[in-house]
Every structure is written in structure tokens, then in C-alpha cells.
Design a protein around this motif. Structure first.
Motif, PDB file in Angstrom:
ATOM      1  N   ASN A   1     -27.592  92.801 109.648  1.00 33.70           N
ATOM      2  CA  ASN A   1     -29.014  92.143 109.787  1.00 33.70           C
ATOM      3  C   ASN A   1     -29.694  91.890 108.492  1.00 33.70           C
ATOM      4  OD1 ASN A   1     -29.135  91.961 112.671  1.00 33.70           O
ATOM      5  ND2 ASN A   1     -29.699  93.997 113.088  1.00 33.70           N
ATOM      6  N   GLU A   2     -29.652  92.850 107.632  1.00 35.30           N
ATOM      7  CA  GLU A   2     -30.329  92.777 106.335  1.00 35.30           C
ATOM      8  C   GLU A   2     -29.610  91.751 105.272  1.00 35.30           C
ATOM      9  OE1 GLU A   2     -30.404  96.820 104.848  1.00 35.30           O
ATOM     10  OE2 GLU A   2     -32.065  97.266 106.234  1.00 35.30           O
ATOM     11  N   ARG A   3     -28.363  91.706 105.394  1.00 36.44           N
ATOM     12  CA  ARG A   3     -27.812  90.963 104.315  1.00 36.44           C
ATOM     13  C   ARG A   3     -26.954  89.774 104.832  1.00 36.44           C
ATOM     14  NH1 ARG A   3     -24.942  95.216 100.974  1.00 36.44           N
ATOM     15  NH2 ARG A   3     -24.311  93.276  99.815  1.00 36.44           N
ATOM     16  N   GLY A   4     -26.429  89.881 106.043  1.00 35.43           N
ATOM     17  CA  GLY A   4     -25.450  88.995 106.558  1.00 35.43           C
ATOM     18  C   GLY A   4     -24.182  89.462 106.748  1.00 35.43           C
ATOM     19  N   ILE A   5     -23.352  89.282 107.856  1.00 34.21           N
ATOM     20  CA  ILE A   5     -22.180  89.495 108.309  1.00 34.21           C
ATOM     21  C   ILE A   5     -21.130  89.471 107.025  1.00 34.21           C
ATOM     22  CG2 ILE A   5     -20.086  89.549 109.709  1.00 34.21           C
ATOM     23  CD1 ILE A   5     -22.238  88.897 112.113  1.00 34.21           C
TER      24      ILE A   5
END
Length: 205
Positions: free
Chosen positions: A26-30
């Protein structure tokens, strides 16, 4: 307990890994989070992480499975009082809060299916199941007199709501590094606006 059945400790560990991964995604991307970073966030060595999830794709699949389970529960949750003024608003809010908790699934959908191609069909199937559940909720609201809409228009409305719910994050990310609570409210209002023309005012006694 059979050898194929995970122990309670193993299940708790898996849950901890999934929760830590979801936060990072959620914070940085999968696509931008490494397994080493997931292991550190889960307070374990990377080798232990690979014991539970030998490939990152399996971890992505586990997160999607958790999301899918929650999504069907939320989509099929009929408001207790369908005639209430806030019934449909509360229903839509619950769905949007779910989307926000799993925003990586929507924001990083392309990366998600690139890492775990098996999810491509699952995404389509989940959309069909949740739309069918949502249709029942809105048909119940129509029977209660809270919304005036015919079957064909309802189908288009649910399609459009799904499109907006799925893509508003990428729209808001243009020129921004990340999303915040204000973006969440903006997205919710876009979906809510689709339904407003069909809502009937609550009756007063």
C-alpha cells in the motif's frame, strides 16, 4: 494433525507476513517492494519468509485471496434498514473503506497480474461475483423505495461504479507521490455522485 495441515504457529506467521506485505504494498507499490524488505518488516530472516512463501507471486495471491473474501462479504452485506436515509451511503462507504485498505490491488493492478498471472481470471471472476451481490443490495433498496432504477440502467450504473472505483487512484496520482485521506474522500464522492440521481428522499412521519 496431518503433515499437510499448517500448524497454528505457521498460520499466525503467514498472517503476519501477509499483513506486513499489505502495508508495504500500500505504501510503496507491489512491484517496488522486495522480499528482503518484507522479511525485515515481518521480523524474520528472508530464508524463513521463503519457507512460507517460496515465490513473491504466492504472497501476492494470498493477499488477493484475503481481499476477495472480504470483498464478497462487504458486497453482499444487505443494510439492516434498506429504507433508512443512510443505508446505501453506509453500504457504499463500507466498500470504499475496503478498497482503501487494499488500495494496492486497485492502484497496482497491472503489476499484480504481471507478478501473479494466475490472478487475471480471478480478478474478472471477483468482479462478476461482487457485482451480482451488489445488484441484490440495490434491488432490495429499490423494493424498499430508496432508489428508482430499471434493471438495464442498474447494470450500467454498477459497471460505471466499478470503473471509477478501480481507476480513481491512478487519476489522482497524476503529479503526486502518494495518496492521502483527502484523495480517499474525493474518490468516494465520485462514486457516490453516480448514484445520487437515482436515490429517493427518505420519507418522514
Amino acid at each position: 494433525m496431518s503433515a499437510a495441515t499448517p500448524s497454528p504457529t505457521a498460520l499466525r506467521t503467514r498472517d503476519r507476513i501477509v499483513a506486513a506485505s499489505l502495508t508495504l504494498f500500500n505504501e510503496r507499490g507491489i512491484g517496488r517492494v522486495t522480499t528482503a524488505e518484507i522479511a525485515a518488516a515481518s521480523a524474520m530472516r528472508e530464508g524463513n519468509l521463503h519457507y512460507h512463501f517460496p515465490r513473491k507471486s504466492l504472497l501476492v495471491e494470498a493477499i488477493f485471496a484475503t481481499f476477495a473474501n472480504e470483498a464478497e462479504k462487504v458486497a453482499g452485506h444487505l443494510p439492516a434498514d434498506p429504507e433508512g436515509a443512510d443505508a446505501l451511503l453506509s453500504y457504499q462507504r463500507a466498500w470504499f473503506d475496503l478498497v482503501w485498505r487494499y488500495r494496492c490491488v486497485y492502484r497496482d493492478g497491472i503489476a499484480m497480474v504481471e507478478i501473479a498471472p494466475s490472478l487475471r481470471g480471478e480478478v474478472r471472476a471477483l468482479r462478476q461475483r461482487t457485482q451480482a451481490l451488489a445488484r441484490r443490495v440495490f434491488e432490495s433498496a429499490a423494493e424498499a423505495g430508496r432508489i428508482r432504477i430499471d434493471h438495464a440502467t442498474l447494470s450500467r450504473l454498477l459497471d460505471n461504479a466499478w470503473i471509477v472505483s478501480s481507476h480513481w487512484m491512478n487519476f489522482r496520482l497524476q503529479g503526486k507521490a502518494d495518496l492521502d485521506a483527502a484523495d480517499l474522500e474525493w474518490g468516494f464522492e465520485q462514486v457516490r455522485a453516480l448514484f445520487l440521481p437515482y436515490l429517493t428522499p427518505p420519507t418522514t412521519t
